[in-house]
Design a protein around this motif. Structure first.
Motif, PDB file in Angstrom:
ATOM      1  N   ARG A  58       0.840  -1.199   0.000  1.00 11.19           N
ATOM      2  CA  ARG A  58       0.000   0.000   0.000  1.00 11.19           C
ATOM      3  C   ARG A  58       0.872   1.245   0.000  1.00 11.19           C
ATOM      4  O   ARG A  58       2.058   1.177   0.290  1.00 11.19           O
ATOM      5  N   SER A  59       0.278   2.363  -0.326  1.00 17.32           N
ATOM      6  CA  SER A  59       0.992   3.633  -0.317  1.00 17.32           C
ATOM      7  C   SER A  59       1.354   4.012   1.106  1.00 17.32           C
ATOM      8  O   SER A  59       0.613   3.713   2.048  1.00 17.32           O
ATOM      9  N   LEU A  60       2.495   4.674   1.254  1.00 16.49           N
ATOM     10  CA  LEU A  60       2.962   5.111   2.566  1.00 16.49           C
ATOM     11  C   LEU A  60       3.420   6.554   2.501  1.00 16.49           C
ATOM     12  O   LEU A  60       4.028   6.980   1.511  1.00 16.49           O
ATOM     13  N   SER A  61       3.173   7.284   3.566  1.00 21.04           N
ATOM     14  CA  SER A  61       3.756   8.615   3.700  1.00 21.04           C
ATOM     15  C   SER A  61       5.196   8.440   4.169  1.00 21.04           C
ATOM     16  O   SER A  61       5.599   7.343   4.585  1.00 21.04           O
ATOM     17  N   GLN A  62       5.976   9.503   4.145  1.00 20.18           N
ATOM     18  CA  GLN A  62       7.359   9.417   4.614  1.00 20.18           C
ATOM     19  C   GLN A  62       7.413   9.021   6.081  1.00 20.18           C
ATOM     20  O   GLN A  62       8.217   8.186   6.478  1.00 20.18           O
ATOM     21  N   SER A  63       6.542   9.587   6.904  1.00 18.09           N
ATOM     22  CA  SER A  63       6.579   9.258   8.335  1.00 18.09           C
ATOM     23  C   SER A  63       6.168   7.804   8.578  1.00 18.09           C
ATOM     24  O   SER A  63       6.726   7.143   9.456  1.00 18.09           O
ATOM     25  N   GLU A  64       5.218   7.290   7.817  1.00 20.98           N
ATOM     26  CA  GLU A  64       4.843   5.876   7.946  1.00 20.98           C
ATOM     27  C   GLU A  64       6.016   4.978   7.558  1.00 20.98           C
ATOM     28  O   GLU A  64       6.327   4.010   8.256  1.00 20.98           O
ATOM     29  N   PHE A  65       6.670   5.322   6.453  1.00 21.84           N
ATOM     30  CA  PHE A  65       7.826   4.543   6.014  1.00 21.84           C
ATOM     31  C   PHE A  65       8.925   4.580   7.069  1.00 21.84           C
ATOM     32  O   PHE A  65       9.492   3.546   7.430  1.00 21.84           O
ATOM     33  N   ASP A  66       9.215   5.760   7.596  1.00 22.39           N
ATOM     34  CA  ASP A  66      10.241   5.893   8.629  1.00 22.39           C
ATOM     35  C   ASP A  66       9.904   5.036   9.840  1.00 22.39           C
ATOM     36  O   ASP A  66      10.765   4.333  10.376  1.00 22.39           O
ATOM     37  N   ALA A  67       8.654   5.084  10.275  1.00 25.58           N
ATOM     38  CA  ALA A  67       8.231   4.290  11.437  1.00 25.58           C
ATOM     39  C   ALA A  67       8.424   2.801  11.169  1.00 25.58           C
ATOM     40  O   ALA A  67       8.886   2.054  12.044  1.00 25.58           O
ATOM     41  N   LEU A  68       8.098   2.366   9.973  1.00 24.98           N
ATOM     42  CA  LEU A  68       8.259   0.952   9.624  1.00 24.98           C
ATOM     43  C   LEU A  68       9.726   0.544   9.595  1.00 24.98           C
ATOM     44  O   LEU A  68      10.081  -0.543  10.058  1.00 24.98           O
ATOM     45  N   VAL A  69      10.594   1.403   9.077  1.00 17.98           N
ATOM     46  CA  VAL A  69      12.028   1.096   9.067  1.00 17.98           C
ATOM     47  C   VAL A  69      12.530   0.962  10.503  1.00 17.98           C
ATOM     48  O   VAL A  69      13.234   0.012  10.843  1.00 17.98           O
ATOM     49  N   ILE A  70      12.159   1.902  11.347  1.00 20.48           N
ATOM     50  CA  ILE A  70      12.602   1.888  12.744  1.00 20.48           C
ATOM     51  C   ILE A  70      12.095   0.635  13.452  1.00 20.48           C
ATOM     52  O   ILE A  70      12.839  -0.034  14.178  1.00 20.48           O
ATOM     53  N   PHE A  71      10.833   0.291  13.234  1.00 20.45           N
ATOM     54  CA  PHE A  71      10.220  -0.901  13.823  1.00 20.45           C
ATOM     55  C   PHE A  71      10.922  -2.167  13.323  1.00 20.45           C
ATOM     56  O   PHE A  71      11.362  -3.009  14.115  1.00 20.45           O
ATOM     57  N   ALA A  72      11.053  -2.302  12.005  1.00 20.72           N
ATOM     58  CA  ALA A  72      11.662  -3.499  11.416  1.00 20.72           C
ATOM     59  C   ALA A  72      13.122  -3.634  11.838  1.00 20.72           C
ATOM     60  O   ALA A  72      13.598  -4.739  12.095  1.00 20.72           O
ATOM     61  N   PHE A  73      13.833  -2.520  11.929  1.00 18.82           N
ATOM     62  CA  PHE A  73      15.237  -2.536  12.347  1.00 18.82           C
ATOM     63  C   PHE A  73      15.359  -3.159  13.734  1.00 18.82           C
ATOM     64  O   PHE A  73      16.304  -3.888  14.015  1.00 18.82           O
ATOM     65  N   ASN A  74      14.385  -2.917  14.575  1.00 21.68           N
ATOM     66  CA  ASN A  74      14.427  -3.441  15.937  1.00 21.68           C
ATOM     67  C   ASN A  74      14.019  -4.908  16.021  1.00 21.68           C
ATOM     68  O   ASN A  74      14.631  -5.676  16.764  1.00 21.68           O
ATOM     69  N   ILE A  75      13.016  -5.318  15.265  1.00 23.26           N
ATOM     70  CA  ILE A  75      12.531  -6.698  15.408  1.00 23.26           C
ATOM     71  C   ILE A  75      13.188  -7.663  14.430  1.00 23.26           C
ATOM     72  O   ILE A  75      13.113  -8.873  14.621  1.00 23.26           O
ATOM     73  N   GLY A  76      13.804  -7.145  13.373  1.00 23.03           N
ATOM     74  CA  GLY A  76      14.454  -7.993  12.380  1.00 23.03           C
ATOM     75  C   GLY A  76      13.618  -8.142  11.125  1.00 23.03           C
ATOM     76  O   GLY A  76      12.390  -8.101  11.171  1.00 23.03           O
ATOM     77  N   ARG A  77      14.290  -8.316  10.000  1.00 22.26           N
ATOM     78  CA  ARG A  77      13.596  -8.389   8.707  1.00 22.26           C
ATOM     79  C   ARG A  77      12.667  -9.578   8.604  1.00 22.26           C
ATOM     80  O   ARG A  77      11.534  -9.451   8.135  1.00 22.26           O
ATOM     81  N   ARG A  78      13.127 -10.759   9.000  1.00 22.22           N
ATOM     82  CA  ARG A  78      12.273 -11.953   8.878  1.00 22.22           C
ATOM     83  C   ARG A  78      11.036 -11.818   9.750  1.00 22.22           C
ATOM     84  O   ARG A  78       9.929 -12.137   9.323  1.00 22.22           O
ATOM     85  N   ALA A  79      11.242 -11.387  10.985  1.00 23.15           N
ATOM     86  CA  ALA A  79      10.104 -11.211  11.894  1.00 23.15           C
ATOM     87  C   ALA A  79       9.131 -10.184  11.315  1.00 23.15           C
ATOM     88  O   ALA A  79       7.913 -10.385  11.333  1.00 23.15           O
ATOM     89  N   PHE A  80       9.670  -9.093  10.796  1.00 24.60           N
ATOM     90  CA  PHE A  80       8.819  -8.048  10.229  1.00 24.60           C
ATOM     91  C   PHE A  80       8.020  -8.575   9.045  1.00 24.60           C
ATOM     92  O   PHE A  80       6.805  -8.413   8.986  1.00 24.60           O
TER      93      PHE A  80
END
Length: 179
Positions: free
Chosen positions: A101-123
């Motif tokens: 789906r489409s993402l705003s810059q802040s949504e994308f940033d939040a997802l990167v920060i979240f995924a960075f913490n939990i790991g790519r496979r988990a994400f």
């Protein structure tokens, strides 16, 4: 509008294909992760002088055993920044790959920060991704927010630090607030 859905606006880009972590997102990631120029154990936060599983340096860079000699005596601030840029890139690519789906810059940033913490496979296999892509997906969570905030445990224990981090990430995702 239903929880977890967004109307595309000029601030959003189709499927996030051109997005990368913004300077504001990078700054928030560094605040949430912290920057350590000497190796430490990620689970305990204690400085280390020999490799252990979970050895970390810089901004959350996990040190592989084969890298220990390179990082054992520490790194400079610039090296930490370079490592972060290298470490974040696979998360940016993963989000562009799995989020449909489409993402705003802040949504994308939040997802990167979240995924960075939990790991790519988990994400990639998470209810968060399923609910992002399909707000009506069948998961064990009533909302995207609850699925997101469920990632609050380390070694099976709820951690207040992770609760705080998830709240900051969610505030960025949901409200566009970099705090």
């Amino acid at each position: 509008m239903a929880q977890g859905t967004r109307v595309a606006t000029s601030a959003q880009t189709p499927l996030a294909q051109n997005l990368v972590l913004s300077a504001r997102g990078r700054s928030l990631l560094k605040r949430l992760e912290g920057i350590r120029l000497r190796p430490y154990d990620d689970q305990t936060g204690v400085a280390i002088t020999q490799w252990v599983a979970g050895a970390t340096i810089g901004v959350g860079h996990l040190i592989d055993q084969s890298e220990w000699s390179r990082f054992s005596s520490g790194i400079s601030q610039q090296e930490a920044e370079t490592l972060l840029a290298h470490d974040v890139a696979p998360y940016e690519r993963e989000i562009r790959k799995v989020v449909t789906r489409s993402l705003s810059q802040s949504e994308f940033d939040a997802l990167v920060i979240f995924a960075f913490n939990i790991g790519r496979r988990a994400f990639s296999g998470s209810s968060v991704v399923r609910l992002l892509n399909n707000p009506k997906a069948s998961t064990g969570y009533p909302s995207l927010e609850s699925a997101w905030k469920a990632w609050n445990k380390s070694q099976g224990k709820v951690m207040q630090g992770l609760n705080n981090r998830r709240a900051a990430e969610w505030k960025l995702f949901d409200k566009g607030v970099y705090q």
